[in-house]
Design a protein around this motif. Structure first.
Motif, PDB file in Angstrom:
ATOM      1  N   TRP A  75      48.681  55.720  38.013  1.00 18.08           N
ATOM      2  CA  TRP A  75      48.459  54.688  39.029  1.00 18.08           C
ATOM      3  C   TRP A  75      47.080  54.059  38.857  1.00 18.08           C
ATOM      4  CZ3 TRP A  75      50.262  58.341  43.522  1.00 18.08           C
ATOM      5  CH2 TRP A  75      51.660  58.452  43.485  1.00 18.08           C
ATOM      6  N   ASN A  76      47.046  52.752  38.700  1.00 18.61           N
ATOM      7  CA  ASN A  76      45.809  51.992  38.622  1.00 18.61           C
ATOM      8  C   ASN A  76      46.172  50.522  38.762  1.00 18.61           C
ATOM      9  OD1 ASN A  76      43.176  51.095  38.179  1.00 18.61           O
ATOM     10  ND2 ASN A  76      42.829  52.430  36.418  1.00 18.61           N
ATOM     11  N   LEU A  77      45.168  49.663  38.900  1.00 21.53           N
ATOM     12  CA  LEU A  77      45.399  48.230  38.979  1.00 21.53           C
ATOM     13  C   LEU A  77      45.162  47.595  37.623  1.00 21.53           C
ATOM     14  CD1 LEU A  77      43.663  47.337  42.387  1.00 21.53           C
ATOM     15  CD2 LEU A  77      46.033  47.996  41.945  1.00 21.53           C
ATOM     16  N   ARG A  78      45.824  46.480  37.375  1.00 21.07           N
ATOM     17  CA  ARG A  78      45.720  45.807  36.084  1.00 21.07           C
ATOM     18  C   ARG A  78      44.409  45.055  35.957  1.00 21.07           C
ATOM     19  NH1 ARG A  78      50.437  41.922  34.798  1.00 21.07           N
ATOM     20  NH2 ARG A  78      49.129  41.749  32.935  1.00 21.07           N
ATOM     21  N   ALA A  79      43.924  44.993  34.731  1.00 23.68           N
ATOM     22  CA  ALA A  79      42.718  44.230  34.426  1.00 23.68           C
ATOM     23  C   ALA A  79      42.759  43.854  32.954  1.00 23.68           C
ATOM     24  CB  ALA A  79      41.462  45.042  34.731  1.00 23.68           C
ATOM     25  N   ILE A  80      41.923  42.898  32.574  1.00 23.71           N
ATOM     26  CA  ILE A  80      41.839  42.543  31.156  1.00 23.71           C
ATOM     27  C   ILE A  80      40.976  43.577  30.450  1.00 23.71           C
ATOM     28  CG2 ILE A  80      42.219  40.100  31.592  1.00 23.71           C
ATOM     29  CD1 ILE A  80      38.767  41.029  30.653  1.00 23.71           C
ATOM     30  N   ALA A 101      40.855  33.190  32.159  1.00 15.28           N
ATOM     31  CA  ALA A 101      39.772  33.990  32.735  1.00 15.28           C
ATOM     32  C   ALA A 101      39.495  33.587  34.173  1.00 15.28           C
ATOM     33  CB  ALA A 101      38.510  33.848  31.890  1.00 15.28           C
ATOM     34  N   LEU A 102      39.573  32.291  34.471  1.00 16.17           N
ATOM     35  CA  LEU A 102      39.361  31.836  35.846  1.00 16.17           C
ATOM     36  C   LEU A 102      40.449  32.374  36.769  1.00 16.17           C
ATOM     37  CD1 LEU A 102      38.273  28.144  35.207  1.00 16.17           C
ATOM     38  CD2 LEU A 102      36.836  30.040  35.953  1.00 16.17           C
ATOM     39  N   THR A 103      41.683  32.373  36.286  1.00 13.03           N
ATOM     40  CA  THR A 103      42.772  32.950  37.090  1.00 13.03           C
ATOM     41  C   THR A 103      42.567  34.445  37.288  1.00 13.03           C
ATOM     42  OG1 THR A 103      44.319  31.279  36.247  1.00 13.03           O
ATOM     43  CG2 THR A 103      45.268  33.271  37.245  1.00 13.03           C
ATOM     44  N   ASP A 104      42.195  35.127  36.209  1.00  7.04           N
ATOM     45  CA  ASP A 104      41.960  36.568  36.302  1.00  7.04           C
ATOM     46  C   ASP A 104      40.783  36.886  37.215  1.00  7.04           C
ATOM     47  OD1 ASP A 104      44.050  37.197  34.595  1.00  7.04           O
ATOM     48  OD2 ASP A 104      42.803  37.055  32.802  1.00  7.04           O
ATOM     49  N   GLU A 105      39.800  35.994  37.240  1.00  7.66           N
ATOM     50  CA  GLU A 105      38.659  36.196  38.138  1.00  7.66           C
ATOM     51  C   GLU A 105      39.113  36.160  39.596  1.00  7.66           C
ATOM     52  OE1 GLU A 105      34.562  33.898  39.518  1.00  7.66           O
ATOM     53  OE2 GLU A 105      35.719  33.168  37.803  1.00  7.66           O
ATOM     54  N   LEU A 106      39.961  35.192  39.940  1.00  5.99           N
ATOM     55  CA  LEU A 106      40.440  35.075  41.315  1.00  5.99           C
ATOM     56  C   LEU A 106      41.307  36.266  41.714  1.00  5.99           C
ATOM     57  CD1 LEU A 106      41.342  31.272  41.374  1.00  5.99           C
ATOM     58  CD2 LEU A 106      39.320  32.375  42.349  1.00  5.99           C
ATOM     59  N   LEU A 111      40.828  39.289  40.608  1.00  9.62           N
ATOM     60  CA  LEU A 111      40.001  40.488  40.419  1.00  9.62           C
ATOM     61  C   LEU A 111      40.398  41.286  39.176  1.00  9.62           C
ATOM     62  CD1 LEU A 111      39.698  41.816  44.106  1.00  9.62           C
ATOM     63  CD2 LEU A 111      38.172  40.251  42.875  1.00  9.62           C
ATOM     64  N   ARG A 112      40.951  40.598  38.178  1.00  2.00           N
ATOM     65  CA  ARG A 112      41.317  41.277  36.937  1.00  2.00           C
ATOM     66  C   ARG A 112      40.270  41.078  35.849  1.00  2.00           C
ATOM     67  NH1 ARG A 112      47.550  39.318  36.682  1.00  2.00           N
ATOM     68  NH2 ARG A 112      46.468  37.521  35.772  1.00  2.00           N
ATOM     69  N   PHE A 113      39.414  40.082  36.026  1.00  2.00           N
ATOM     70  CA  PHE A 113      38.353  39.808  35.054  1.00  2.00           C
ATOM     71  C   PHE A 113      37.039  40.295  35.656  1.00  2.00           C
ATOM     72  CE2 PHE A 113      35.362  36.401  33.272  1.00  2.00           C
ATOM     73  CZ  PHE A 113      35.069  37.168  32.159  1.00  2.00           C
ATOM     74  N   LYS A 114      36.549  41.440  35.158  1.00  2.00           N
ATOM     75  CA  LYS A 114      35.352  42.054  35.714  1.00  2.00           C
ATOM     76  C   LYS A 114      34.409  42.424  34.565  1.00  2.00           C
ATOM     77  CE  LYS A 114      37.493  45.384  37.747  1.00  2.00           C
ATOM     78  NZ  LYS A 114      38.759  45.038  37.108  1.00  2.00           N
ATOM     79  N   PRO A 115      33.474  41.532  34.235  1.00  2.00           N
ATOM     80  CA  PRO A 115      32.511  41.868  33.175  1.00  2.00           C
ATOM     81  C   PRO A 115      31.671  43.082  33.565  1.00  2.00           C
ATOM     82  CG  PRO A 115      32.448  39.528  33.729  1.00  2.00           C
ATOM     83  CD  PRO A 115      33.270  40.198  34.773  1.00  2.00           C
TER      84      PRO A 115
END
Length: 382
Positions: free
Chosen positions: A182-187, A125-130, A132-136
């Motif tokens: 087309w979109n960006l990846r996220a969790i 989650a910390l990596t995804d936060e950096l 911009l993939r982890f967006k609560p």
């Protein structure tokens, strides 16, 4: 040269921030009067459009005055500030949500806020936060703005010189994105809730509106009801309001909505900025601009409070994000009593306004101190 600051822009930015805060507090009765309840679009469209308007107005001036590289440097520096703010805001939000969750026994606020990924996979989650993939929940607008602002140096020079060509390319990308995926990846859902590839059109249209607003044009002498575009925009806005209000009563909605229209209208995607959302916002913005062609009304005391919040939109937005789970916690502890719901909603707005007032006071104080330092020593000794 782009010049001047339109207080109407600040007013509607401030109003959008209030609506975003109210929409983010579950079961908030004042959330029933926000933009999303009278049409297909909501405060998110207002926020992104005016972000594009303000960005092109500000950095277009820098580009024309200081050149492309200075403008690009300032844009990227601002994007970096937003990125750092996003990281710290997410950390503070998680702390507040975990605190609120420990006091509310009837609900799982951690899951509702989309923070389960951090609980189950903290390192990832910390990596995804950096990245911009982890967006609560509540955090989606800021990463979108970071990406859109980071791409502004690529289009700003062309936007100033060939505005409609850039709009045409932006529109083409918008139309192709859902079809091409087309979109960006996220969790969580796997993609960004606000797809930057489609929402970029609204950002570009905001910039185009800023350029268009500075160009001289003859005054429209015909009454508004005799202007076909105004009538069409007002009619579409009214129709959208009727349909949206009918959602509260499914029987009425089903009776009013023809099957062929329902099949073409739904689903109304917020992720890909559905055309009916886009057209609704543009129609509403056009009608508002026509009905409020001058800024004199923004001198009213209440309007000034909203204008002040709009001038410090980043700080006020961040505070609203942090206040939303606290207001939700207070409402839950009070058993969702109406009095507490109203109090938390209004208190949040008061605190947001107080922050903007404090920031304005500090800015004026700094300006006075700088002015004093610039005076000759002989003048200070008189």
């Amino acid at each position: 040269m782009l010049n001047g600051r339109d207080p109407r822009i600040d007013f509607f930015r401030g109003l959008a921030l209030i609506f975003i805060f109210w929409d983010h507090v579950p079961h908030n009765p004042l959330g029933q009067i926000t933009l999303r309840n009278i049409g297909f679009s909501d405060a998110a469209e207002v926020f992104v459009f005016l972000a594009g308007y303000a960005a092109v107005l500000a950095y277009g001036n820098v580009l024309q005055r200081d050149g492309y590289w200075i403008a690009s440097l300032k844009i990227l520096r601002r994007a970096w500030v937003l990125y750092v703010v996003h990281i710290f805001l997410l950390a503070m939000l998680m702390g507040i949500v975990f605190f609120a969750n420990s006091h509310v026994e009837t609900r799982d606020l951690v899951e509702e806020m989309g923070l389960t990924h951090f609980v189950t996979h903290p390192q990832q989650a910390l990596t995804d936060e950096l990245l911009l993939r982890f967006k609560p929940n509540l955090m989606d607008p800021l990463p979108l703005y970071i990406v859109l602002l980071g791409g502004l140096p690529l289009v700003l020079p062309l936007l100033l010189r060939q505005t409609w060509a850039v709009v045409a390319v932006s529109l083409s990308v918008y139309l192709l994105a859902p079809w091409m995926g087309w979109n960006l990846r996220a969790i969580a859902d796997g993609v960004w809730y606000f797809n930057p590839v489609t929402w970029q059109l609204l950002f570009v249209l905001g910039g185009a509106a800023a350029i268009h607003a500075r160009q001289p044009r003859p005054a429209e002498r015909r009454a508004l009801l005799r202007q076909p575009l105004f009538v069409a925009a007002a009619g579409y806005s009214l129709l959208a309001a009727i349909i949206t209000l009918a959602w509260r009563w499914p029987e009425v909605h089903d009776a009013l909505m023809p099957a062929w229209l329902s099949e073409r209208l739904y689903p109304i995607s917020k992720t890909d900025l559905s055309p009916v959302r886009l057209v609704h916002f543009l129609a509403l913005a056009y009608v508002t601009a026509k009905l409020l062609p001058h800024a004199g009304w923004t001198r009213h005391w209440l309007a000034q409070q909203s204008c002040r919040m709009g001038r410090y939109s980043l700080e006020v937005f961040c505070l609203g994000v942090l206040l939303a789970p606290l207001a939700d916690m207070l409402n839950a502890l009070a058993g969702d009593a109406l009095a507490m719901q109203l109090f938390s909603a209004l208190a949040g707005v008061v605190l947001m306004g107080a922050l903007a007032t404090w920031l304005e006071f500090n800015k004026r104080l700094d300006s006075r101190l700088q002015a004093r330092r610039s005076l000759p020593t002989s003048s200070l000794n008189r």
